[in-house]
Design a protein around this motif. Structure first.
Motif: not given
Length: 126
Positions: A14-15, A63, A67, A85, A87-90
């Protein structure tokens, strides 16, 4: 024969950041509109970003705004997606797709895209 070949996916914390590439062949690159889509397990395919290859006009899903950056190199017939950046949801399989520019609309409709790559997996996990 039209071919779209994605690369650049992987496991990222993440990140973190990634750059996805989509090498295109078999059509006149500048005459097309191209997009990045993603699909997570159990979810529908969703648009991430789109670019008109002749004008450079871009579209982003809410969403990913701020980014993700879609870009293209018309001299190399290559589409890119710069992802920051993360995210786990990506986490998803990411696909590039192409459609003749007159069929290009906003927001993008996956059903209009007639050429698709095989996808590259992006996994965001610590």
């Amino acid at each position: 024969e039209v071919q779209l070949v994605e690369s650049g996916g992987g496991l990222v914390q993440p990140g973190g950041s990634l750059r996805l590439s989509c090498a295109a062949s078999g059509f006149t690159f500048r005459d097309y509109c191209m997009g990045w889509f993603r699909q997570a397990p159990g979810r529908e395919r969703e648009v991430v970003a789109q670019i008109k290859l002749n004008t450079g006009r871009t579209y982003y899903a809410d969403s990913v705004k701020g980014r993700f950056t879609i870009s293209r190199d018309n001299t190399k017939n290559t589409l890119y997606l710069h992802i920051n950046s993360l995210k786990p949801e990506d986490t998803a399989m990411y696909y590039c797709a192409a459609v003749f520019f007159v069929m290009c609309i906003e927001p993008p409709d996956p059903a209009r895209f007639n050429y698709w790559g095989q996808g590259t997996q992006v996994t965001v996990s610590s």
